[in-house]
Design an enzyme around this catalytic site. Structure first.
Site, mmCIF file in Angstrom:
data_model
loop_
_atom_site.group_PDB
_atom_site.id
_atom_site.type_symbol
_atom_site.label_atom_id
_atom_site.label_comp_id
_atom_site.label_asym_id
_atom_site.label_seq_id
_atom_site.Cartn_x
_atom_site.Cartn_y
_atom_site.Cartn_z
ATOM 1 N N ASP A 208 6.694 -10.650 -1.741
ATOM 2 C CA ASP A 208 8.005 -10.531 -1.116
ATOM 3 C C ASP A 208 8.195 -11.519 0.036
ATOM 4 O O ASP A 208 8.516 -11.126 1.152
ATOM 5 C CB ASP A 208 8.145 -9.068 -0.629
ATOM 6 N N GLU A 443 -2.055 -5.072 -1.647
ATOM 7 C CA GLU A 443 -1.414 -4.277 -2.693
ATOM 8 C C GLU A 443 -1.665 -4.810 -4.100
ATOM 9 O O GLU A 443 -0.718 -5.038 -4.866
ATOM 10 C CB GLU A 443 0.092 -4.159 -2.434
ATOM 11 N N TYR A 496 5.927 3.454 2.484
ATOM 12 C CA TYR A 496 7.337 3.312 2.856
ATOM 13 C C TYR A 496 8.102 4.589 2.537
ATOM 14 O O TYR A 496 9.080 4.570 1.794
ATOM 15 C CB TYR A 496 7.937 2.087 2.143
ATOM 16 N N GLU A 532 0.935 -1.012 6.938
ATOM 17 C CA GLU A 532 2.364 -1.360 6.882
ATOM 18 C C GLU A 532 3.176 -0.080 6.877
ATOM 19 O O GLU A 532 2.790 0.893 6.216
ATOM 20 C CB GLU A 532 2.727 -2.120 5.591
#
Ligand code: BDP
Length: 638
Positions: A208, A443, A496, A532
């Protein structure tokens, strides 16, 4: 489109006896520093530039553009180095260009470098993304796979062939990613002529951030004597265990001197490897953990034969790092990471090294009260790590293993390239006291069956390269099915909640985050970093009650996470790293409005409301943990 040799050639075996292992790399790649025996000439500035727009992107090789001045084989434009080329012009095809681009620069080499046969001249590229080939006066001198890490070539004999001519340096760089590159990517050709123009293709990436390309870090010429200090390894524990390797002569006399900040000798030796014991050692401490953080000694290595003398001075910080089941210890004191994830990313220059930006970012990090960052998702410039050493900012050093999602990226070719990248990373960054842990990936699809062998091998290899630092990778997978977690020293989890999962439902955070920690700790009994967490916020967008993308929502989400961190940090959670320090550019996508907006600062480094929430928290954490005395300039108003 051609991408030569995706697996790097293994060359001369390079012995690293202090680390007790063998690295398949030639040359120590010490950062080029000036000294009484070494000179450095920066080649930053404007280079001639041309993208190869031919259909197969191969015209430059077919017509041997490196043989003549680039301007003689076609049109050129001026391109700044270092910088990504993508955002420099008004041309969208260059912004999104995939394939070979060509850079060229002519340079005058000082006459003494040429006439003095005892001088060795080296051309060094700090980094170029992704695959690079370098020619000097039309002759190939080196090639390198991978962005983010330096490469170099000795060019002494080449430039001596015709001393009257300027030296022409040509660098071709290709940003094509394959399933075996790091990061991986694929090229997809669209052959339906009713929908796409002739030759249309796209590059699919599984990460990303914008795949910025070009020469990203400084290009230098530097000299050493022909007998020279090739590498220094310092192992940093209350004493300095070191090893110096010399190239160019079978025997050389060495003098190793460790000096304190005032230039006083505190220990010395005259053997190529050994131990320097320091009485009343001043340890290297992280920012906000000590009144004098980032203390660095200078290790001067002076080597001479009857003809040559070489001097290299390495900054050295003395500290220890240890991990227990529940703690991360620096100098035997518990260290809590309250920090950020970053990107090398800014307007116009993309990923190009930029001093004003670097210094501004350090000022913001210190303003925030952050004590650490992760080099998400690739190695940052050495100049940045040197600042971390000096300022006491702790670093989790990550390799470009991001977006390993496709099962074909777990094959042998990918793994052997990944091992070489770790070799190069450890070789470059081993002497930085600020680097306290290696991260081998972000990840990856770590639930896939081949991930077990892949990460077992990769982590074992990294530990063999450097047994003084813990190793991790960053996971977002299911704790019960993660194949690599048994091999890491610290569990680093990204999540998230109430953003990608249950969007808009802040109320799920306490329960889901609590379960996340309990599950991972329950299964692996290893300390955990929340590596994160975050939410996009468009600066100036407000809504109360909070809605996604507003500054209020970003604040509320962070605060909910913080409540859980505050319970768990008393147990086994050893850190929290916000995603992200600043907004950054991504590929165009329906979920990205001109980039990722999870920054607590904008891309121009102005604070959103969340920056103030974090600032209050980080200073409070620092104050609680280490009872900051008045020397810290603690902002009492917080
Ligand atoms: C995480 C990735 C990071 C992304 C972030 C996001 O590690 O690179 O930028 O998600 O989507 O999973 O904001």
């Amino acid at each position: 489109m051609s991408v030569p040799g995706s697996s790097a050639v293994l060359r001369v075996l390079w012995l690293l006896s202090v680390f007790g292992t063998v690295l398949p790399l030639d040359g120590g790649m010490l950062f080029p520093r000036e000294s009484t025996s070494r000179e450095v000439k920066e080649l930053n500035g404007l280079w001639d530039f041309r993208p190869d727009g031919s259909l197969n992107r191969n015209e430059g090789f077919e017509k041997a553009w490196y043989k003549r001045r680039l301007a003689e084989t076609g049109p050129v434009i001026e391109m700044p180095v270092p910088a990504s080329y993508n955002d420099i012009t008004q041309d969208p095809t260059l912004r999104d260009f995939i394939g070979w681009v060509w850079y060229e620069r002519e340079v005058f080499v000082p006459a003494r470098w040429i006439s003095d046969e005892g001088t060795r001249v080296v051309l060094r590229v700090g980094s170029a993304h992704y695959y690079s080939i370098v020619w000097v006066n039309g002759e190939k001198v080196t090639e390198h796979e991978g962005g983010h890490l330096p490469f170099e070539a000795e060019i002494s004999s080449l430039i001596r062939r015709d001393p009257t001519k300027p030296c022409r340096i040509t660098i071709a760089v290709n940003n094509t990613l394959t399933l075996e590159t790091l990061p991986p990517g694929t090229i997809q050709y669209m052959n339906d002529r009713t929908r796409y123009p002739d030759g249309f293709f796209v590059q699919n990436i599984y990460f990303d951030f914008f795949n910025y390309a070009g020469i990203h870090r400084p290009v230098l010429l530097y000299t050493t004597p022909t007998v020279y200090v090739d590498d220094i390894i310092s192992l940093l524990k209350c004493l300095v265990r070191y090893k110096v390797s010399v190239q160019g002569a079978a025997t050389a006399t060495l003098k190793v001197t460790l000096m304190d900040k005032d230039g006083h000798c505190v220990a010395s030796s005259n053997t190529p490897s050994g131990v320097l014991k320091v009485v009343d050692v001043k340890l290297w401490w992280p920012y906000l953990m000590h009144e004098n953080p980032g203390y660095l000694y200078s290790m001067e290595v002076r080597q001479h034969t009857s003809t040559y003398e070489d001097v290299y001075t390495l900054p050295v910080g003395i500290r220890t790092v240890n991990v227990t089941k529940t703690q991360f210890l620096i100098n035997n004191k518990p260290f809590y990471f309250h920090g950020v994830n970053k990107h090398e990313d800014s307007d116009i220059r993309g990923k190009g090294l930029d001093w004003p930006l670097i210094v501004k970012d350090f000022n913001l990090i210190k303003w925030l009260g952050a004590n650490s960052f992760r080099t998400s998702h690739y190695p940052y410039a050495e100049e940045i790590l040197q600042m971390c050493d000096r300022h006491g900012i702790v670093v989790i050093d990550e390799c470009p293993g991001v977006g390993i999602k496709d099962i074909r990226s777990f094959g042998n070719a990918s793994l052997s390239h990944h091992l070489v990248v770790m070799d190069e990373l450890v070789r470059r960054d081993k002497n930085h006291p600020s680097v306290v842990m290696w991260s081998v990936a972000n990840e990856p699809a770590s639930e896939m069956p081949p991930a077990e062998f892949y990460f077992k091998t990769l982590i074992k290899h990294t530990k063999a390269l450097d047994h003084t630092r813990p190793v991790t990778y960053i996971t977002d997978s299911n704790y019960a099915r993660d194949k690599g977690a048994p091999f890491v020293d610290v569990v680093c989890v990204n999540s998230y909640f109430s953003w990608y999962h249950d969007p808009g439902h802040l109320e799920v955070i306490p329960i889901q985050l609590n379960a996340q920690f309990e599950n991972w700790y329950g299964k692996y009994k290893k300390p955990i970093i929340q590596s994160e967490y975050g939410a996009d916020a468009l600066p100036g967008l407000h809504m109360d009650p909070p809605m996604m993308f507003t500054e209020e929502y970003q604040n509320a989400l962070l605060q909910s996470y913080h409540d859980v961190f505050d319970q768990k940090r008393k147990q086994y959670v050893i850190g929290e790293l916000i995603w992200n320090f600043a907004d950054f550019m991504t590929a165009q996508a329906i979920h990205r409005v001109v980039g990722n907006k999870k920054g607590i600062f904008t891309r121009q480094r102005q604070p959103k409301a969340a920056a103030f929430i974090l600032r209050r928290r980080y200073w409070r954490l620092a104050n609680e943990t280490w009872r900051l005395p008045p020397w810290t300039k603690y902002p009492c108003s917080l």
